[in-house]
Design a protein around this motif. Sequence first.
Motif, PDB file in Angstrom:
ATOM      1  N   PHE A  16      -8.712   3.500   9.191  1.00  0.00           N
ATOM      2  CA  PHE A  16      -9.656   2.432   8.889  1.00  0.00           C
ATOM      3  C   PHE A  16      -8.913   1.104   8.939  1.00  0.00           C
ATOM      4  CE2 PHE A  16     -10.903   6.290   6.671  1.00  0.00           C
ATOM      5  CZ  PHE A  16     -12.115   6.529   7.293  1.00  0.00           C
ATOM      6  N   THR A  17      -9.648   0.013   8.833  1.00  0.00           N
ATOM      7  CA  THR A  17      -8.921  -1.253   8.818  1.00  0.00           C
ATOM      8  C   THR A  17      -8.342  -1.462   7.416  1.00  0.00           C
ATOM      9  OG1 THR A  17     -10.717  -2.689   8.102  1.00  0.00           O
ATOM     10  CG2 THR A  17     -10.566  -2.235  10.473  1.00  0.00           C
ATOM     11  N   ALA A  18      -7.307  -2.288   7.371  1.00  0.00           N
ATOM     12  CA  ALA A  18      -6.651  -2.591   6.093  1.00  0.00           C
ATOM     13  C   ALA A  18      -7.646  -3.205   5.115  1.00  0.00           C
ATOM     14  CB  ALA A  18      -5.477  -3.535   6.337  1.00  0.00           C
ATOM     15  N   ASP A  19      -8.501  -4.092   5.629  1.00  0.00           N
ATOM     16  CA  ASP A  19      -9.463  -4.754   4.748  1.00  0.00           C
ATOM     17  C   ASP A  19     -10.495  -3.762   4.210  1.00  0.00           C
ATOM     18  OD1 ASP A  19      -8.135  -7.137   5.008  1.00  0.00           O
ATOM     19  OD2 ASP A  19      -9.496  -7.960   6.530  1.00  0.00           O
ATOM     20  N   GLN A  20     -10.906  -2.815   5.063  1.00  0.00           N
ATOM     21  CA  GLN A  20     -11.850  -1.786   4.594  1.00  0.00           C
ATOM     22  C   GLN A  20     -11.225  -0.952   3.478  1.00  0.00           C
ATOM     23  OE1 GLN A  20     -12.546   0.143   8.412  1.00  0.00           O
ATOM     24  NE2 GLN A  20     -14.738  -0.308   8.273  1.00  0.00           N
ATOM     25  N   LEU A  21      -9.990  -0.543   3.683  1.00  0.00           N
ATOM     26  CA  LEU A  21      -9.341   0.305   2.673  1.00  0.00           C
ATOM     27  C   LEU A  21      -9.079  -0.486   1.392  1.00  0.00           C
ATOM     28  CD1 LEU A  21      -8.243   3.020   1.858  1.00  0.00           C
ATOM     29  CD2 LEU A  21      -6.057   2.434   2.936  1.00  0.00           C
ATOM     30  N   PHE A  22      -8.662  -1.730   1.554  1.00  0.00           N
ATOM     31  CA  PHE A  22      -8.446  -2.618   0.407  1.00  0.00           C
ATOM     32  C   PHE A  22      -9.721  -2.695  -0.441  1.00  0.00           C
ATOM     33  CE2 PHE A  22      -9.162  -7.067  -0.984  1.00  0.00           C
ATOM     34  CZ  PHE A  22      -8.183  -7.152  -1.966  1.00  0.00           C
ATOM     35  N   GLU A  23     -10.840  -2.933   0.254  1.00  0.00           N
ATOM     36  CA  GLU A  23     -12.134  -3.078  -0.411  1.00  0.00           C
ATOM     37  C   GLU A  23     -12.551  -1.756  -1.082  1.00  0.00           C
ATOM     38  OE1 GLU A  23     -13.569  -6.137  -0.203  1.00  0.00           O
ATOM     39  OE2 GLU A  23     -15.325  -5.530  -1.383  1.00  0.00           O
ATOM     40  N   ALA A  24     -12.378  -0.653  -0.357  1.00  0.00           N
ATOM     41  CA  ALA A  24     -12.760   0.657  -0.911  1.00  0.00           C
ATOM     42  C   ALA A  24     -11.904   0.986  -2.133  1.00  0.00           C
ATOM     43  CB  ALA A  24     -12.615   1.741   0.153  1.00  0.00           C
ATOM     44  N   MET A  25     -10.644   0.583  -2.120  1.00  0.00           N
ATOM     45  CA  MET A  25      -9.769   0.815  -3.281  1.00  0.00           C
ATOM     46  C   MET A  25     -10.202  -0.051  -4.467  1.00  0.00           C
ATOM     47  SD  MET A  25      -7.509   3.193  -2.876  1.00  0.00           S
ATOM     48  CE  MET A  25      -5.988   2.952  -3.810  1.00  0.00           C
ATOM     49  N   LEU A  26     -10.686  -1.261  -4.197  1.00  0.00           N
ATOM     50  CA  LEU A  26     -11.171  -2.112  -5.288  1.00  0.00           C
ATOM     51  C   LEU A  26     -12.326  -1.427  -6.011  1.00  0.00           C
ATOM     52  CD1 LEU A  26     -11.175  -5.752  -3.861  1.00  0.00           C
ATOM     53  CD2 LEU A  26      -9.514  -4.680  -5.378  1.00  0.00           C
ATOM     54  N   SER A  34      -3.881  -5.638   1.487  1.00  0.00           N
ATOM     55  CA  SER A  34      -4.182  -5.516   2.915  1.00  0.00           C
ATOM     56  C   SER A  34      -3.162  -6.345   3.672  1.00  0.00           C
ATOM     57  CB  SER A  34      -5.584  -6.063   3.204  1.00  0.00           C
ATOM     58  OG  SER A  34      -5.690  -6.384   4.586  1.00  0.00           O
ATOM     59  N   LEU A  35      -2.647  -5.827   4.780  1.00  0.00           N
ATOM     60  CA  LEU A  35      -1.678  -6.593   5.557  1.00  0.00           C
ATOM     61  C   LEU A  35      -2.323  -7.260   6.771  1.00  0.00           C
ATOM     62  CD1 LEU A  35       1.464  -4.318   5.165  1.00  0.00           C
ATOM     63  CD2 LEU A  35       0.797  -6.337   3.852  1.00  0.00           C
ATOM     64  N   ALA A  36      -3.651  -7.418   6.716  1.00  0.00           N
ATOM     65  CA  ALA A  36      -4.345  -8.118   7.801  1.00  0.00           C
ATOM     66  C   ALA A  36      -3.769  -9.525   7.986  1.00  0.00           C
ATOM     67  CB  ALA A  36      -5.844  -8.180   7.518  1.00  0.00           C
ATOM     68  N   SER A  37      -3.404 -10.168   6.871  1.00  0.00           N
ATOM     69  CA  SER A  37      -2.882 -11.532   6.977  1.00  0.00           C
ATOM     70  C   SER A  37      -1.499 -11.553   7.645  1.00  0.00           C
ATOM     71  CB  SER A  37      -2.800 -12.190   5.599  1.00  0.00           C
ATOM     72  OG  SER A  37      -1.917 -11.473   4.765  1.00  0.00           O
ATOM     73  N   TYR A  38      -0.841 -10.394   7.727  1.00  0.00           N
ATOM     74  CA  TYR A  38       0.435 -10.281   8.437  1.00  0.00           C
ATOM     75  C   TYR A  38       0.225  -9.835   9.881  1.00  0.00           C
ATOM     76  CZ  TYR A  38       3.434 -10.955   4.361  1.00  0.00           C
ATOM     77  OH  TYR A  38       4.094 -11.502   3.290  1.00  0.00           O
ATOM     78  N   LYS A  39      -1.041  -9.869  10.322  1.00  0.00           N
ATOM     79  CA  LYS A  39      -1.428  -9.369  11.642  1.00  0.00           C
ATOM     80  C   LYS A  39      -1.022  -7.905  11.803  1.00  0.00           C
ATOM     81  CE  LYS A  39      -1.865 -13.779  13.991  1.00  0.00           C
ATOM     82  NZ  LYS A  39      -0.970 -14.741  13.278  1.00  0.00           N
ATOM     83  N   ARG A  50      -0.174  -2.186   1.882  1.00  0.00           N
ATOM     84  CA  ARG A  50       1.071  -2.050   1.108  1.00  0.00           C
ATOM     85  C   ARG A  50       0.707  -1.713  -0.333  1.00  0.00           C
ATOM     86  NH1 ARG A  50       3.766  -7.476  -0.151  1.00  0.00           N
ATOM     87  NH2 ARG A  50       2.574  -7.122  -2.051  1.00  0.00           N
ATOM     88  N   ILE A  51       1.396  -0.731  -0.881  1.00  0.00           N
ATOM     89  CA  ILE A  51       1.156  -0.337  -2.273  1.00  0.00           C
ATOM     90  C   ILE A  51       2.471  -0.428  -3.030  1.00  0.00           C
ATOM     91  CG2 ILE A  51       0.426   1.519  -3.813  1.00  0.00           C
ATOM     92  CD1 ILE A  51      -1.422   2.557  -1.714  1.00  0.00           C
ATOM     93  N   THR A  52       2.429  -1.125  -4.164  1.00  0.00           N
ATOM     94  CA  THR A  52       3.618  -1.216  -5.009  1.00  0.00           C
ATOM     95  C   THR A  52       3.820   0.116  -5.728  1.00  0.00           C
ATOM     96  OG1 THR A  52       3.223  -3.558  -5.343  1.00  0.00           O
ATOM     97  CG2 THR A  52       4.649  -2.460  -6.956  1.00  0.00           C
ATOM     98  N   VAL A  53       5.080   0.534  -5.816  1.00  0.00           N
ATOM     99  CA  VAL A  53       5.414   1.769  -6.531  1.00  0.00           C
ATOM    100  C   VAL A  53       5.286   1.494  -8.026  1.00  0.00           C
ATOM    101  CG1 VAL A  53       7.199   3.468  -7.003  1.00  0.00           C
ATOM    102  CG2 VAL A  53       6.965   2.515  -4.698  1.00  0.00           C
ATOM    103  N   GLY A  54       4.245   2.041  -8.637  1.00  0.00           N
ATOM    104  CA  GLY A  54       4.044   1.862 -10.071  1.00  0.00           C
ATOM    105  C   GLY A  54       4.783   2.929 -10.849  1.00  0.00           C
TER     106      GLY A  54
END
Length: 378
Positions: free
Chosen positions: A320-330, A338-343, A349-353
């Motif tokens: 899926f697109t990064a933005d779609q996954l970002f939104e679905a995770m929200l 989402s790394l869309a802004s990095y083209k 990218r997910i931080t290791v919690g």
Amino acid sequence: MTVNFHPDAIARPGVLRIHPYQPGRPVEEIERDYGVTNALKLASNENPLGPSPKSLLALAGSADFSRYPDGNGFHLKELIARRHGVDPAQITLGNGSNDVLELAARAFAGPGDQVVYSQYSFAVYALAALGAGAEGVEVPAQNHAQDLDETLNRITPATRLIFIANPNNPTCTWHTADALRNFLDRAPQHALTVVDEAYAEYMSGAAGYPDCTAAEWLARHPNLVVTRTFSKIFGLAGLRVGYALSSAAIADLLNRIRQPFNVSAPAQAAACAALGDGDFVARSCEVNADGTAALCAGLAELGITPLPPAGNFVTFATRFTADQLFEAMLHQGVIIRSLASYKMPRHVRITVGGAEDIARCLIALRAALAALAEADGG
Ligand SMILES: *Cc1c(COP(=O)(O)O)cnc(C)c1O
């Protein structure tokens, strides 16, 4: 009479070309907008352990806020100097390392000059170049990594600054000591090379990873600047403290243009205390190593292979697109990046919690991918 004032007509061209940095979305904002409670933010590479207890104590006891901080950061510089085996005169303190990256750009690059960095490299490099009025030169990456040979090829007489993230956020790529030494030996003397080591403390297990703050590196390469931060493993992102190590001559120039009080008194106190808590750093490293393994194992179960991890974050592509996954995770209450802004339109990218964060994130990811697949018609 209407007044027609158009600020764009008189603003610096570089400023007009800036796409503002997109920070990780704050927890409160997501809870408001998505009607979720207890949102989990894994979007800004913050330490899941929070700050060191010693930093918290120092903060609680930190001085009278009616007074200006020590503009020269005497104690903090002493401790940093001891940590890296350098002279305090080689240190430039910053309001986060972001501040010192910008100081380097402003002190060395302006209109007519070039600043070189890699495709997919940390977004601040391009912003610093444009903000200073210089031209940003983006070198094509190779397998998401900075191509050091091609970086050398792109250097011209107008180059004043070269940024190298080691490791890079968001691609986790990094250069060995041999590769960097080779680069620095061939890099021109009419440009600074800035090595950004924001995640260095997390790299202790990586064979061949160079610590460019070592006195021998700085002595051998008088045009080298190395940046570090208290935002990542030290858990002080909200206080904004970072620093650069360089020759004393470069530090003198950088210090001339910084704000006289660019690091607040509480930030200095907390950072000093953080440097005295080696156990906390070691524990943070362990939690991160365990967490990275757990997150990667969970991703593997979902059929996802991330880019080889480094630092305290994991980057991967999905169908899926990064933005779609970002939104679905929200919608699952988990904030990722989402790394869309990095083209990189399919990478996130997910931080290791911490262990619980990762378990929750993986459950959310499974649900988000299922929801997207269903919306997609299976
Ligand atoms: C997080 C990060 C920084 C640090 O930013 P601060 O301004 O110190 O908070 C610098 N470089 C990279 C590559 C980073 O990911």
